[in-house]
Structures are given as C-alpha cells and as structure tokens.
Design an enzyme around this catalytic site. Structure first.
Site, PDB file in Angstrom:
ATOM      1  N   TYR A 174      65.308  52.239  -5.528  1.00  0.00           N
ATOM      2  CA  TYR A 174      64.962  53.490  -4.866  1.00  0.00           C
ATOM      3  C   TYR A 174      63.457  53.754  -5.035  1.00  0.00           C
ATOM      4  CZ  TYR A 174      69.998  54.043  -4.445  1.00  0.00           C
ATOM      5  OH  TYR A 174      71.315  53.840  -4.136  1.00  0.00           O
ATOM      6  N   ARG A 325      81.956  54.342 -13.127  1.00  0.00           N
ATOM      7  CA  ARG A 325      83.247  54.116 -12.464  1.00  0.00           C
ATOM      8  C   ARG A 325      84.433  54.393 -13.392  1.00  0.00           C
ATOM      9  NH1 ARG A 325      82.265  48.200  -9.954  1.00  0.00           N
ATOM     10  NH2 ARG A 325      80.696  48.044 -11.599  1.00  0.00           N
ATOM     11  N   CYS A 348      89.270  51.375 -14.796  1.00  0.00           N
ATOM     12  CA  CYS A 348      88.616  50.876 -13.588  1.00  0.00           C
ATOM     13  C   CYS A 348      88.751  49.364 -13.555  1.00  0.00           C
ATOM     14  CB  CYS A 348      87.144  51.283 -13.604  1.00  0.00           C
ATOM     15  SG  CYS A 348      86.119  50.398 -12.415  1.00  0.00           S
ATOM     16  N   CYS A 351      86.889  46.802  -8.753  1.00  0.00           N
ATOM     17  CA  CYS A 351      87.143  46.224  -7.428  1.00  0.00           C
ATOM     18  C   CYS A 351      86.021  46.543  -6.449  1.00  0.00           C
ATOM     19  CB  CYS A 351      88.470  46.722  -6.880  1.00  0.00           C
ATOM     20  SG  CYS A 351      88.493  48.502  -6.535  1.00  0.00           S
ATOM     21  N   CYS A 354      84.805  51.702  -4.480  1.00  0.00           N
ATOM     22  CA  CYS A 354      83.991  52.922  -4.451  1.00  0.00           C
ATOM     23  C   CYS A 354      82.661  52.668  -3.753  1.00  0.00           C
ATOM     24  CB  CYS A 354      83.783  53.471  -5.866  1.00  0.00           C
ATOM     25  SG  CYS A 354      83.171  52.272  -7.056  1.00  0.00           S
ATOM     26  N   CYS A 371      88.417  55.883  -4.730  1.00  0.00           N
ATOM     27  CA  CYS A 371      88.692  55.024  -5.877  1.00  0.00           C
ATOM     28  C   CYS A 371      90.034  54.338  -5.643  1.00  0.00           C
ATOM     29  CB  CYS A 371      88.732  55.847  -7.161  1.00  0.00           C
ATOM     30  SG  CYS A 371      89.268  54.899  -8.621  1.00  0.00           S
ATOM     31  N   ALA A 403     102.328  50.168  -4.916  1.00  0.00           N
ATOM     32  CA  ALA A 403     102.715  51.342  -4.123  1.00  0.00           C
ATOM     33  C   ALA A 403     103.968  51.983  -4.696  1.00  0.00           C
ATOM     34  CB  ALA A 403     102.948  50.940  -2.666  1.00  0.00           C
ATOM     35  N   GLN A 430     102.220  41.992  -5.153  1.00  0.00           N
ATOM     36  CA  GLN A 430     101.103  41.122  -4.788  1.00  0.00           C
ATOM     37  C   GLN A 430     100.089  40.940  -5.920  1.00  0.00           C
ATOM     38  OE1 GLN A 430     100.936  39.454  -1.976  1.00  0.00           O
ATOM     39  NE2 GLN A 430     102.550  40.443  -0.807  1.00  0.00           N
TER      40      GLN A 430
END
Length: 656
Positions: A174, A325, A348, A351, A354, A371, A403, A430
C-alpha cells in the site's frame, strides 16, 4: 492446557493490555454506506471483544475519500461525520477493558480507478500494480504533502473518537510501503532516491501526528519487511536487510511498536498464506526484526492454535501475537483458550476464501467478506443468537459431510432432536478426499470442530446406514434435511471408461487404487486436477495434465493456482492445454489437439478423471410424502465449495 504467557499483561507505549492477544486488521467491508461504524460493524467487533482479545486494530481505515479508496464500505476517518459512530463503539469496547486502534490506510496503486474518482490511481511513481493493472499517476510533491496531511487529520479524528492510537499501514504494497520500496519509488524529489528520501513519507506522517496528538496516543506501524519478489524475477525491491533498517529508523523516530508482515500484491501468497503453508511460516523474518529493535513486536504468523501462539511468546519471537483470520473464524478464540476449551475452537483452515470474497464481494460492492467455516462472520447482525425453540421436535439429517454436520450442530443448539445418518463408515464427505493431497490436513479441522460440538451437544451419528422410506416414516420427523453430497463425474460416453485403467480422482486420492511409479494422465486442470497431480507426483508417478481449455488451471482462484503450480514446479509435469480426451484404450489415451484438429495416441498406464462432481440426491422425491419441510443442501443441491456447504447447512437449520 494453560497458556500463562498468552494471558499475561503487556505494555505498548502508554497502554497496558490485559493479555497478549491482538486482533489485527482484516478488511471486512461492513461499514455503512457513509463508511461509518453501523450496526453490522459494531456487532462484528463486539463479538470479538467479548471473545477475550486484549486489543483490536480496526480494519484498514480510509484517510482519503478521493484517491485513497480500497472498497465502498471500508471504514473511514476521512471526514468529521465519521467521528460520532466511531466514538460510540470505542466507548463500548473500552467497557470490556479492551484497547482499540484504527489502522490508517491509503492503497496507493493497489486499488481500482472506478473507486477513486475514475482517475489514474495515485502512487509514489507511475509503475502500475501487476495485479490491479490500473493506470497509475506519480504524485506531485504537493500531492504527497496533501496525503500526509490527510493521514494526520485522520489521526486527529481518531483522538476525538477516543481511540487509543493508530497503526500506519506500511505493509502489503500500500502507499506507505510504495514510498519505502525501491521497487515502486523512483522519485527524484525529497520523497525518493536514497533510503532517507524513501523514508521521508512515513517520517513526516508520524511527525505530523505527534503535533496533533498527545504523547500517550500510541502510534505503530504495520510493515512489510521483505517484499519477497525474487520468484517474480525482480532484482531491486525491499529486502529483509533494508526492511530491518526501516524498523530501526522507525524506532529512532519514536514509533511505539512494529507489526511485522511481508509481501505485496505481486507476491500475494506471501501476505495471505494458503492452506499448504504451516503455522510459523514467517518466523525467520520476525526473529530478524525482533533481534534488531527494542520496541514491542506484534506479528501474525499463520497462528491458528493457542499452543503455537504460546510458543511464539515463550521463544521471545514476539511480544504480542496477532490474530486475523483466526478470530474471523472463531470470535471466541481467546476465551476458549483461557478456559482450556481448545478443542472447541473453530480453527481457520487457511482456505483464503475471505481474501477471494474481499475482491469478488467487498471491493466490488456486493457485500461483506465471507468466511468458509463461520457463516455468521460479518453478518452477526443478520444472524443474532440462536432461538432455542426446537422444543425437542425431531429433524432427520441425511448425510454427514460438512453441510449435514453444520445443520445438525445448529439444530441441536436450537434444541431440536437431531438424528444424523451417514451411509459411509466415516463422517466428513468430500473432506475425506480433499485432505489427501500433500499439506492439506488443515481442511480436516472443520470436521473435527463439528464433531466436538455435536458430542458436546449430545448428538449421536448413525454411520454405515442407508436411509430408506421406511426409516424416515418411522421417525415421523418435523423436518428432513438432505445432505447426501456428490460423486466424481465418470462419463459413460467416453469410450473405454469401463477399463481398469480409467480411474476417478477419488479412487486415486483415497488409494482405492495405489499408483506408484506409473505414467498417468490427469484429465482436467481445475483445483482438484492440480491437487491430484501433485499427489500422484509425490508418489513417484510421471504425470501429464490434459485440459480442453486454452490454459491450465483456468477458473481456479489465483492464490490456489499459484500455490498449486509452485508445488508442481518441483516435478517434471507435462501440460497439455487445448487437448481433448477422445477415448481410453489399453495402450493409453487417444487425445485430440483442438487447435490443430489432430489426434494422437498418448501411452499411459492410467487415466485419472478430474472432471468435477455431480449431485447425489436419491431421497427428495420419497420425502415429499413423509414431511412438508424438506431441505436439500450442499453438493446434493448444487456442487460447490466448503463455504457454500457450511453456509447452506447453517441457513437451513437457522431458519427452520
């Protein structure tokens, strides 16, 4: 396990923190449309405050509305109207004995013109960012002075809002970072040239802040100490040796602390490490800074678990551990560690979803960051505490992938009687495939968390059981949730698909068929194909990746693509884009070059299909005559990723 170092008091400048846990800045995009702290942002912050952190550094906070915009709903202290809402939440945070700083931020070239007056983005020089690829304007000396003034004015507003201090964002490429780096600063005025010239920008910001804020007001810097651009072929950039020199100059200036980081957008996996990177991957950089200065050091270091945070403090690597995270995934991370409930932490899994949604959603103005393992993150005001109104009514959840597990957890929290049935002998769905490629074990953490929670809630899981119409009728359920998952695609239309040498990625990864020292063609170069290829390479196989599209990994999120291709670069992999599988034969695979319309036999021992997954949903029709509340979630509804499966499980159970 106890963590005495983690929960020891500590000092940063004039501030005494109740513990050594700092929630570091992570852009969420949940301010209101005037970039003020509205209810969504307040609720998000307060859950983390109540979760036990010692200090919060707010998300990257805008100082310039015209040329310093990173996202539409980014927090801001660029205008006086933003003081009141900030003051209100700061007072609430202070009531929990938690300190709070604003991170003052200007993106410079690492943003988009459409967010910044539709003009070229500002930077120290006109060298555009290799990721954002925007026309870039080298700021005039007068414009540099104006931006310095805006940083100072924002710090003054921070004092008026009651904040304990500010952190200057000098990391990740930045604007402050752009001035410090010889890679992005080719100026010839007093803000460029020598080290002293490149340091002048942050020096004048700090000195300006000290003229308008009292001495007790803490000023720290988050700093990239190494841009890690060597793999990109860049020779002149901010390397660790000069990064340490910057740290020492900041200390001499009077800075209260340094928050150590590394990387810029063009070395993105260095600043937002994906799953394959271990906890502690920044330790050597942090150690070099720690040995060079005497002011407090904060650092995020892929910390996910309390034992590792404690070890960093024991090893004198840092004075305060930074969590980013980790506390998005679980706002109660700190209090669970304090109460020795580590197994209940929703860790966390790195992955990087985010960061993916930071670009696709927050920066694009479509909504907050998401997330993968915590559907409530950034949406706490939309999903307040669970209504405990289940009254013991029976809900059958069919399928114990992520799920189904998440649905069962939330239903149990709401006092429903949950019957969770899984046809396989092991839960996880999975995930039991996804965790097999090298360095992917973190992905198991979501299943471990769900199982720990279900055990705590008294939910039993019935495995090795096929659900039938009779089973469903016997329970007379109030609702049925179908999370029956998916299976790898193995098209019957491919000639030779019945041969033993035709395998799916699942058969390979789960080692139903062990392949070692073989010649293998992986058909498909999506994320699964690339990870399967790495798995096969690690077993000593000779691998060719075949892809119909014009490039390998097309459509794979850039961080995952870069990580996978970096891993595969250590092996002698052959890549065949623009190539179609025609048939599988005893001697190999018949392939067609799409561009040239030429076919050729390619000798291989095995063809491994990584063509995706199709939904498996055999029960929906029969459930309609049993119950009028039926929900189909996860891959059974539509094949997707972990975040979608967890979110659908959560929403189905939350709204029932």
């Amino acid at each position: 396990m106890k963590y005495p170092k983690l929960f020891e008091k500590g000092k940063i400048g004039s501030l005494e923190l109740k513990n050594r846990i700092v929630m570091c800045s992570l852009a969420m995009g949940i301010s209101d449309d005037k970039q003020c702290v509205g209810e969504a942002f307040r609720t998000y912050l307060m859950e983390r405050v109540q979760g036990g952190v010692g200090m919060i550094i707010l998300e990257n906070t805008r100082v310039d509305d015209e040329h310093g915009v990173a996202a539409p709903w980014q927090a801001s202290l660029a205008r006086d109207e933003q003081i009141a809402s900030m003051k209100q939440v700061v007072e609430e945070i202070h009531s929990y004995d938690v300190k709070v700083l604003a991170q003052l931020h200007h993106p410079g070239r690492e943003t988009f013109s459409n967010l910044n007056s539709n003009e070229p983005v500002w930077s120290s020089s006109n060298k555009s960012c290799g990721v954002c690829n925007q026309e870039t304007h080298e700021m005039t000396t007068e414009e540099v002075e104006q931006v310095i003034g805006k940083f100072v004015e924002a710090a003054k507003r921070a004092t008026q809002a009651g904040l304990d201090g500010v952190e200057l964002h000098g990391a990740h490429g930045y604007l402050i970072s752009q001035f410090l780096s010889p890679y992005t600063n080719q100026r010839t005025d007093r803000f460029g040239g020598s080290f002293e010239g490149r340091f002048q920008f942050v020096k004048e910001i700090y000195e300006g802040i000290r003229t308008v804020c009292n001495q007790d007001f803490v000023v720290g810097v988050r700093l990239t100490v190494d841009e890690l651009l060597a793999p990109n072929g860049v020779e002149e950039y901010l390397k660790l040796e000069e990064g340490i020199k910057v740290c020492q100059a900041l200390e001499s200036l009077g800075i209260d602390y340094i928050n150590v980081s590394n990387g810029i957008y063009e070395s993105f996996n260095a600043l937002s490490e994906p799953m394959t990177y271990p906890q502690g991957c920044r330790s050597s950089l942090i150690q070099a800074v720690k040995e060079a200065v005497h002011i407090p050091i904060i650092a995020v270091n892929m910390i996910k678990e309390p034992w590792f945070a404690e070890k960093m403090l024991e090893d004198n690597l840092v004075d305060f551990v930074g969590l980013g995270r980790a506390v998005v995934a679980d706002p109660e991370w700190a209090i669970k560690a304090l109460e020795e409930r580590e197994c209940e932490i929703n860790r966390c899994i790195s992955c990087t979803f985010c960061f993916e949604t930071l670009v696709s959603d927050a920066i694009a103005g479509k909504g907050p960051v998401k997330c993968a393992v915590n559907p409530r993150a950034g949406r706490e005001s939309l999903y307040p505490a669970y209504k405990r109104d289940g009254d013991g009514r029976t809900v059958i959840v069919v399928g114990a992938g992520v799920a189904g597990l998440e649905a069962a957890r939330v239903l149990a929290e709401r006092d429903f009687r949950v019957i969770l049935v899984e046809k396989e002998g092991k839960v996880g769905g999975q995930i039991n495939i996804a965790d097999k490629p090298p360095h992917k074990r973190k992905i198991d953490w979501i299943v471990e968390y769900e199982l720990n929670q279900l055990q705590k809630l008294g939910v039993s899981i019935v495995c090795n059981t096929e659900v039938t119409e009779g089973v469903l009728e016997a329970f007379n359920p109030y609702a049925i949730i179908l999370a029956t998952g998916g299976e790898p695609i193995k098209p019957a239309t491919i000639p030779g698909i019945e041969l033993e040498k035709a395998l799916t990625f699942k058969e390979v990864l789960c080692q139903d068929k062990e392949l070692e020292g073989k010649k293998v063609a992986v058909i498909g170069s999506g994320a699964t194909g690339l990870e399967t290829a790495e798995f096969l390479c690690s077993k000593g196989n000779e691998v060719t990746i075949v892809e119909m599209l014009d490039s390998i990994g097309k459509g794979v999120y850039v961080q995952h693509y870069l990580d996978a291709m970096d891993k595969l670069s250590h092996y002698n992999v052959t890549y065949m884009p623009k190539t179609k599988l025609i048939s599988i034969q005893k001697e190999g695979v018949l392939l067609e070059n799409i561009e040239e319309n030429k076919q050729a036999m390619y000798p291989v021992d095995y063809a491994v299909l990584a063509l995706g997954v199709h939904s498996v949903n055999p029960l929906e029709e029969i459930t309609k005559g049993i119950c009028n509340r039926v929900f189909v979630i996860g891959d059974a509804a539509k094949v997707g990723r972990i975040e979608g499966a967890v979110r659908q499980g959560f929403e189905a159970a939350y709204t029932l």
